[in-house]
Scaffold this motif. Structure first.
Motif, PDB file in Angstrom:
ATOM      1  N   GLN A   1       5.279   1.564  -4.211  1.00  0.00           N
ATOM      2  CA  GLN A   1       5.371   1.888  -2.784  1.00  0.00           C
ATOM      3  C   GLN A   1       6.166   3.171  -2.616  1.00  0.00           C
ATOM      4  O   GLN A   1       7.001   3.552  -3.448  1.00  0.00           O
ATOM      5  CB  GLN A   1       6.025   0.751  -2.012  1.00  0.00           C
TER       6      GLN A   1
ATOM      7  N   GLN B   1       1.118  -1.478   2.045  1.00  0.00           N
ATOM      8  CA  GLN B   1       1.268  -0.209   2.752  1.00  0.00           C
ATOM      9  C   GLN B   1       0.494  -0.188   4.063  1.00  0.00           C
ATOM     10  O   GLN B   1       0.885   0.454   5.021  1.00  0.00           O
ATOM     11  CB  GLN B   1       0.783   0.929   1.847  1.00  0.00           C
TER      12      GLN B   1
ATOM     13  N   TRP C   1       5.365   5.674   4.947  1.00  0.00           N
ATOM     14  CA  TRP C   1       6.673   5.051   5.093  1.00  0.00           C
ATOM     15  C   TRP C   1       7.650   5.940   5.849  1.00  0.00           C
ATOM     16  O   TRP C   1       8.354   5.491   6.744  1.00  0.00           O
ATOM     17  CB  TRP C   1       7.207   4.718   3.692  1.00  0.00           C
TER      18      TRP C   1
END
Lengths: 475, 1040
Positions: free
Chosen positions: A160, A461, A471
């Motif tokens: 991530q 995500q 993000w």
């Protein structure tokens, strides 16, 4: 009977004798005379650096902040491609840089001829971070910690974005720790010729940029990394602008020059041209040329994203001929001093303490540097400075939008982060997605070759479309 | 000994032919037991080299004296000896030998009785091949062999036919034991017969090279008692036969309204003030959505050429429907073959030469070819004989047409302006030293934007290729005793290609020059020991052999970069930037031993085994041996069932295993190199991880078949079923690129192929004056991918354009699956559109398969007295290929379908607001109805560009490929001349496409290009196919 038996045994014996061997020694018949095996880390470094034009001189990202338009074939600016493949980074420069790191670790004495081992590794790590950073800002979650392991891991997980950033900061700081003042100069460095001070400055500027990216989602980490980077030493003048070393030779020339060699597909957008005209910005004549049919007098921008444009290319302003005809010293910027100045101004605007100067001063320095970068005379730059509004997040972001002309990925990423200009939207005839893209979708190869890891990453995500915010893109 | 050697060498350098030295002329008819004449029977005066063959009527005429013995023989009949008496007429009636003593050629040139063979084999006679004088062997074989699929290249180019046998395409071609490098090295006029060995059992003796099938060619050789000289000449004309359906109502441009010239005194000369207001076409557009071709006066492209008499003039904007047709010429081919044949009891010699001169319908092209061949045998004494052969080909080709996307095929069919006048393009593109194109940037800017004028490509972008081929052998046979015989032979082949190519000055692309040269050679030595003996009811044949082969290639190429510095002078030395240069070399060596045993029992039951070991230098040195073996048997059961009508019946079965070596240099790790950055070299880690343990994989094949013939061979069929499994194939498995590699080479992968092949032969009518033969074959094939690698279910074989169309191997599906995007439909089948009527797509869809379901052919021949008619048809059912040409013909408004009326009765191309446009009805993805009219230019691109299913065409076809109508001059006319045979025929090739299934037309599905941008070695896509051509001509052959 005896005769027959004799004849058969003769046959059998001959056969057995001849068939008995299991291997034959062919010597060096199978040594490939066409490709080399000597461990030249300098050649590997040069090759890795030649991947950078694909980042800094790419066409597509210039569409999203709508500074660039298509003239005839408008499918590209209408987002017809929504799947982008990152494999080329891994199989190309990232793997070459890993090879440099491995060779300097495992066969250090064999490659010391090409530069101090630690410095070589520093450069390789810094370039890896630069590329991984570029990739995560495009796609979000990417393979990072499990990548580049060859046959040892043929199914790398996608980390991530938050973890990637954490990892990249650590890798970058460790890389800077390798830098030393050894006199054994690194060979094959076509960016800085082995000058480690330049690499340190580049690394810190990269760190500063990364810190700004996460300033909305993790302000405290952002501030501390930003301050460290500034204190470590970032770009300090326009002459230190980092650009890719294009050559005149066809194989390594400015891609913009090739694009215009036999075709005329791209032009500055109407919004961009109108904005510069409205502000009497002297950079306009340096960034673009007037339309051919008006003899270079009229600056008419190309409206963005029309389905059936039906506009003659000769009636539109074009990208300045300095880039498309010569290009060697123009374009291909990785980082500019103008960016650094605007970053400093932003740090002040965010109220981060411990930074020298103040927002307005840095803001004006940034504008001046951008003018100097584009070749505007100092007097004209000063006159323009006199007319700009005071610094604020909006004015700073708009100036940055102008200054980042043709620095596609930086321009797009900063637009996503700062959200100015705030009056652009996806064209009516958009082919994919629901708005201006805020990320790139994963390539079809990833979806088919790494399916389970892809699914896991998307689950965390968000949907794999161009509209899923990353993000750090919290606004 | 010495005398005989002298004779041998003398013969090698002399060309001999004999005129019949007359004593008296004896003549007569040779016929079978029912009185039907036998053409082509051999009549020899025993003990001499004096021999003739019977003509079509079975009549012969030979010089002989009373008391001489005539020996008359014919295949399938018992040879008869007749002593010449007082009469000058000797008629002979031959008795059939019912045991079907056809002799065929099998692996390694071993001649076997057809009845004893346990694997599938098919013979094609040389004269069947030469029916239409086709010089391309692959094209000549089309439709003649069950299981062979031929995909032509465009027949208006020099492209060769591409063959697949049982779905595999790397066939081995062997001529008299020599493995030739390329099928094009073979002189089709020299072919006596072709033996196609299809399955692994048939080819096991050849080892790894032959696992996909072997085409064994036997050259014509002089027979004992013959001495003659032949001349064979043909002249044929070739014309383009199919062109796309162009529209002729609208001209070039992106919109229908006219732009006009506005005089600008700041930049234009004052004389141009008169141009103000003239209609200016959109020169830079390479599409035809422009203004209607209604005769409006406009400034065509050639009215802007400085100094041209028509500068500044306007001309009507009107249609030129035949412009593309006018580009092509009539191609002419002249081919002349000469041969000298002489044979006696102890020697035989044949030499031949063929000259071919050819031009194509595509202008500016030329090919000159010389094939020279000589072969000879000599009996040195009663145990030792020698033989040798030498073949040379010299071929020069000027201007291979550029194919694919970017060539003129793409230009004319996909990106063009329909009003252009081809004669004006030809005459004006080069005026007063300047190069002009129709695709100017603008009225004031002559630089072309996308396309040069077509004749610039023809005249200024030239290429030349020279090809030199040499292949030959030399061998000795020694009969050790009654049972054992030994043979040694050396062979060599060498192919050299040298070429240069250039891009002219003043065009769209930078001028350039490049040249290169490559050489491929192979030397081979072979020794064999043969054993043959009868043991009561058993007859045993065995053989043991040893072979060493050395193969090497070198190639060199260099080209200019960045342009040339001296105008008009083309040389790499005058390159602006540092020229590119590459030189590669490869070598490999192979040592082999092989053996085979065949045992026959009472001429009814046969068992065959062959075993071969190869050691190859490309494999891992610790494990470089592979074994190939084959086992087959045949059982002849017609005597058991004893039905009168069945003259022959056989059952056969076989099994074989054949592995392969990995390719050259695949097992070692090296770096790749790139163009240096200035003076700094570049290395890269290659994208495929080298695997030092790579082996070659294994093929195992099982085959079963039956051959039955009825009524003394009037009717016969051959039915075969085969099942082949390939395992552990070395493949590059795709891995996620994030591993740092895009592929790993490993041994994994398995696929299986099976099919049925049927050949039928019949002679429905056979009488004294008239004979009708037919032959039919059909084959089915199914090849399935069984396994790739754990966790990997698909592998891309070929990345194609547009919008990620791919050719894949998918586990559990037929090999060669097209995967792409398809228009979405809802559950009721209603198409889904965006609100504005744009097609919505679903990616990753399986769209069909590339391999055909059935292939086959049909030939028929009629013979009436001295007249012959031969026709050859071939067909294919199933299989797909992707067409770029029709897709862009829609996109650019070039195709007939983009004009016409819509469902309101208005022209489609009218503005939607004026009632034009194309009606689109469907639903959105949300279920809301869509009912709009899209402008034609939007519709034909947005709903068709990258619409893969629409452009994946069915490659099914039926074609009348060859036709020959000939006349043999009767013997009576030739009696007083020196000629023994004269034949004159009309021949035709690639004549009629009787059936195809391409909705948008314009293409011949039996031709899919294999070279050029976007073309693929899988023949999965055409990027800009050049048209097919039909050839008709005359052939005259003389024998004396």
């Amino acid at each position: 009977m005896k005769n027959i038996f004799k004849k058969f045994s003769l046959l059998t014996l001959t056969t057995l004798f001849v068939f008995g061997c299991s291997t034959v020694d062919f010597g060096d018949e199978n040594v490939n005379p066409n490709s080399p095996t000597n461990k030249k880390t300098d050649a590997l470094l040069t090759n890795a650096i030649t991947a950078i034009p694909g980042i800094v001189s790419a066409v597509a990202p210039n569409y999203y902040p709508q500074t660039l338009s298509d003239i005839t074939y408008t499918t590209y600016s209408r987002y017809d491609t929504y799947q982008w493949n990152y494999d080329g980074f891994y199989t190309g420069p990232l793997n070459d840089l890993k090879e440099i790191i491995d060779l300097n670790t495992n066969s250090a004495s064999e490659v010391i001829a090409f530069g101090d081992n630690n410095n070589q590794m520093a450069i390789a790590h810094i370039l890896q971070v630069y590329m991984y950073h570029h990739m995560t800002d495009r796609w979000g979650a990417i393979p990072y910690s499990q990548a580049l392991k060859g046959a040892d891991n043929i199914s790398p997980a996608l980390d991530q974005q938050q973890d990637v950033y954490t990892g990249l900061f650590a890798q970058l700081e460790a890389a800077m720790g390798y830098i030393n003042s050894s006199s054994v100069q690194v060979q094959g460095d076509i960016m800085f010729g082995g000058d480690m001070n330049s690499w340190r400055r580049f690394a810190n500027t990269l760190k500063m940029t990364m810190a700004l990216r996460i300033s909305d989602v993790d302000p405290s980490t952002a501030q501390s990394k930003f301050t460290e980077a500034v204190n470590g030493g970032v770009l300090s003048s326009t002459s230190q602008n980092v650009h890719y070393p294009y050559l005149t030779a066809d194989a390594h020339d400015n891609p913009w020059q090739d694009r215009f060699e036999t075709r005329n597909d791209f032009a500055p957008s109407k919004k961009f041209v109108d904005y510069l005209t409205a502000n009497n910005d002297p950079r306009l004549s340096k960034m673009a040329d007037g339309s051919k049919n008006s003899g270079g007098v009229d600056y008419i921008g190309m409206p963005y994203g029309l389905e059936d444009p039906a506009i003659n290319g000769a009636d539109i302003a074009s990208i300045t001929s300095a880039i498309i005809n010569d290009g060697q010293d123009h374009g291909g910027f990785l980082y500019t001093y103008a960016q650094v100045c605007f970053a400093m101004a932003e740090g002040h605007l965010r109220g981060w303490s411990g930074l020298a100067g103040d927002a307005q001063t840095w803001y004006e320095l940034g504008i001046a540097s951008s003018h100097a970068q584009w070749g505007v005379a100092t007097a004209d730059a000063t006159a323009y400075l006199g007319s700009v509004a005071a610094v604020s997040m909006e004015t700073m972001a708009m100036e940055k939008w102008v200054a980042l002309w043709l620095q596609g990925y930086e321009s797009w990423t900063e637009w996503r982060r700062l959200d100015y200009p705030n009056d652009i939207s996806a064209p009516a005839a958009a082919i994919s997605g629901t708005g201006i893209p805020v990320r790139h979708g994963y390539g079809a190869q990833t979806i088919s070759n790494n399916k389970s890891n892809y699914d896991a990453a998307v689950a965390l995500q968000g949907p794999d479309t161009q509209d899923t915010k990353l993000w750090w893109d919290t606004k | 000994m010495k005398t005989n050697f002298k004779k041998f060498f003398t013969l090698s350098f002399m060309i001999m032919f004999q005129w019949g030295l007359a004593q008296t002329s004896v003549s007569g008819t040779v016929s079978d037991s029912s009185g039907v004449p036998l053409p082509g029977a051999t009549v020899i005066v025993a003990g001499t080299s004096n021999g003739v063959t019977t003509d079509f009527d079975g009549v012969y005429s030979i010089s002989a004296s009373e008391g001489d013995v005539l020996s008359i023989s014919y295949v399938g009949f018992v040879t008869q000896n007749v002593t010449i008496g007082a009469s000058a007429t000797v008629n002979v009636s031959l008795v059939a030998d019912n045991a079907l003593e056809e002799v065929v050629v099998t692996a390694l040139g071993i001649s076997r009785d057809k009845k004893s063979i346990g694997f599938s084999q098919q013979t094609v006679a040389g004269d069947v091949l030469a029916t239409a004088k086709e010089t391309d062997l692959n094209v000549a074989l089309t439709g003649k062999v069950a299981g062979v699929q031929m995909i032509g290249g465009s027949s208006s180019t020099f492209d060769n036919g591409y063959l697949r046998l049982r779905g595999e395409d790397n066939l081995l071609y062997v001529v008299d034991g020599i493995k030739v490098y390329s099928m094009t090295d073979i002189n089709t006029d020299n072919v006596e017969s072709i033996s196609v060995l299809k399955g692994a059992a048939a080819t096991a003796l050849y080892g790894a090279d032959a696992q996909s099938g072997v085409i064994v060619i036997t050259s014509k050789k002089a027979k004992a008692g013959e001495s003659f000289f032949t001349i064979d000449h043909s002249t044929t004309l070739s014309n383009v036969s199919i062109l796309p359906e162009y529209q002729n109502e609208y001209g070039g441009g992106y919109y229908q309204s006219w732009d006009t010239f506005s005089y600008n005194p700041a930049i234009d000369p004052s004389s141009w003030a008169a141009f103000n207001g003239q209609n200016i076409p959109y020169y830079a557009a390479d599409e035809s959505w422009g203004p209607k071709l209604d005769g409006t006066l406009a400034r065509h492209w050639d009215s802007w050429i400085p100094g041209h008499p028509e500068f500044g003039t306007v001309r009507p904007w009107e249609a030129n429907p035949n412009n593309v047709k006018d580009f092509y010429d009539t191609g002419i081919e002249n081919s002349t073959s000469l041969s000298f044949n002489s044979g006696g009891e102890k020697y035989g010699m044949r030499s031949s030469a063929r000259f071919v001169d050819q031009t194509l319908p595509y202008p500016g092209t030329e090919r000159n070819q010389l094939d020279f061949g000589i072969n000879q045998t000599l009996e040195i004494n009663d145990k030792l004989s020698a033989y040798s052969a030498l073949n040379i080909q010299l071929r020069k080709t000027v201007n291979f047409p550029e194919q694919g996307y970017g060539g003129l095929g793409a230009n004319f069919n996909q990106w063009f302006q329909r009003q252009l006048d081809m004669d004006r393009l030809r005459d004006n593109y080069n005026y007063n030293g300047g190069i002009y194109s129709w695709n100017r940037n603008s009225a004031r800017n002559a630089t072309p934007l996308f396309w040069d004028a077509p004749h610039f490509s023809v005249n200024d972008n030239r290429n030349t290729q020279n090809k030199e081929v040499f292949f030959g052998n030399l061998g000795l046979n020694y009969q050790i005793n009654d049972d054992f015989a030994a043979n040694v032979e050396v062979r060599r082949r060498s192919n050299t290609y040298s070429r240069n190519n250039r891009t002219g000055w003043g065009g769209v692309n930078t001028e350039s020059y490049g040249e290169g040269r490559s050489n491929y050679e192979e030397n081979e030595f072979e020794a064999r020991l043969n054993y043959a003996k009868d043991y009561g009811d058993f007859d045993v044949n065995a053989l043991v052999g040893y072979q060493v082969t050395q193969t090497g290639s070198t190639s060199l190429s260099s080209s200019s970069v960045g342009g040339l510095t001296i105008p008009g002078f083309y040389s790499v030395a005058s390159s602006k930037d540092r020229p590119s240069y590459s030189s590669t070399e490869s070598n490999k060596k192979q040592i082999s031993t092989f053996s085979s045993v065949s045992i026959g029992y009472k001429s009814m039951l046969y068992l065959d085994g062959s075993y071969r070991l190869d050691w190859g230098s490309t494999a891992n040195p610790d494990d470089n041996r592979i074994e190939t073996f084959g086992l087959s048997g045949s059982f002849i059961f017609d005597k058991l069932i004893n039905v009168d009508a069945i003259s022959f019946a056989k059952l056969r079965a076989g099994y074989s295993e054949a592995p392969v070596f990995p390719g050259v240099y695949q097992t070692s790790k090296v770096y790749g190199t790139g163009t240096a950055h200035g003076s700094k070299p570049r290395f890269n880690v290659p994208n495929t991880l080298a695997n030092p343990y790579l082996t070659g994989g294994t093929r195992s094949e099982f085959e079963v078949g039956t051959e039955v013939s009825f009524l003394n061979n009037r009717l016969g069929f051959d039915l075969t079923y085969y099942d082949r499994v390939d395992e552990d194939l070395p493949i590059s498995i795709p891995v996620p690129g994030s591993t740092g590699y895009s592929g790993l080479s490993i041994n994994s992968g398995a696929s299986s192929t099976s099919g049925v092949e049927l050949t039928l032969n019949a002679t429905p009518i056979q009488s004294e004056d008239f004979r009708w033969d037919v032959s039919f074959n059909i084959a089915s094939i199914k090849k399935v991918t069984d396994k790739l690698y754990d966790g990997i279910n698909s592998r891309v074989l070929d990345y194609m354009s547009w919008y990620s169309l791919q050719l894949q191997e998918r586990v559990g599906e037929e090999w060669g699956t097209f995967v792409g995007r398809a228009p979405r439909t809802d559950d009721n089948g209603t198409p889904i559109y965006s609100a504005s009527g744009r097609t919505q797509y679903e990616g990753n869809q399986v769209l069909g398969n590339i391999l055909p379901d059935y292939t086959g052919g049909f030939s028929t021949s009629f013979a009436y007295k001295n007249w012959n008619l031969d026709a050859g048809f071939d067909f294919q059912s199933g299989g797909l290929f992707s067409s770029t040409s029709n897709m862009f013909a829609y996109y650019s408004g070039m195709h007939m379908d983009t004009i016409g009326l819509n469902d309101k009765g208005n022209p489609k191309r009218d503005a939607v607001s004026a009632g034009g446009g194309v009606h689109v009805v469907g639903v959105t993805s949300g279920g809301d109805p869509v009912d709009v009219y899209q402008s034609a230019s939007t519709h034909f691109y947005t709903n068709y560009f990258g619409n893969h299913p629409n452009w994946l065409y069915d490659a099914s076809y039926v074609k009348l490929r060859t036709l020959r109508i000939g006349y043999d001059f009767p013997k009576s006319m030739l009696e007083n001349t020196n000629f023994s045979d004269i034949n004159i025929s009309v021949i035709g090739n690639n004549l009629l496409l009787l059936y195809s299934n391409i909705p948008e037309g314009g293409l011949d599905p039996s031709e899919i290009e294999g070279s050029g941008s976007l073309a693929s070695s899988y023949r999965s896509q055409e990027g800009g196919q050049l048209p097919p051509a039909r050839t008709i001509g005359l052939n005259l052959s003389l024998k004396f």
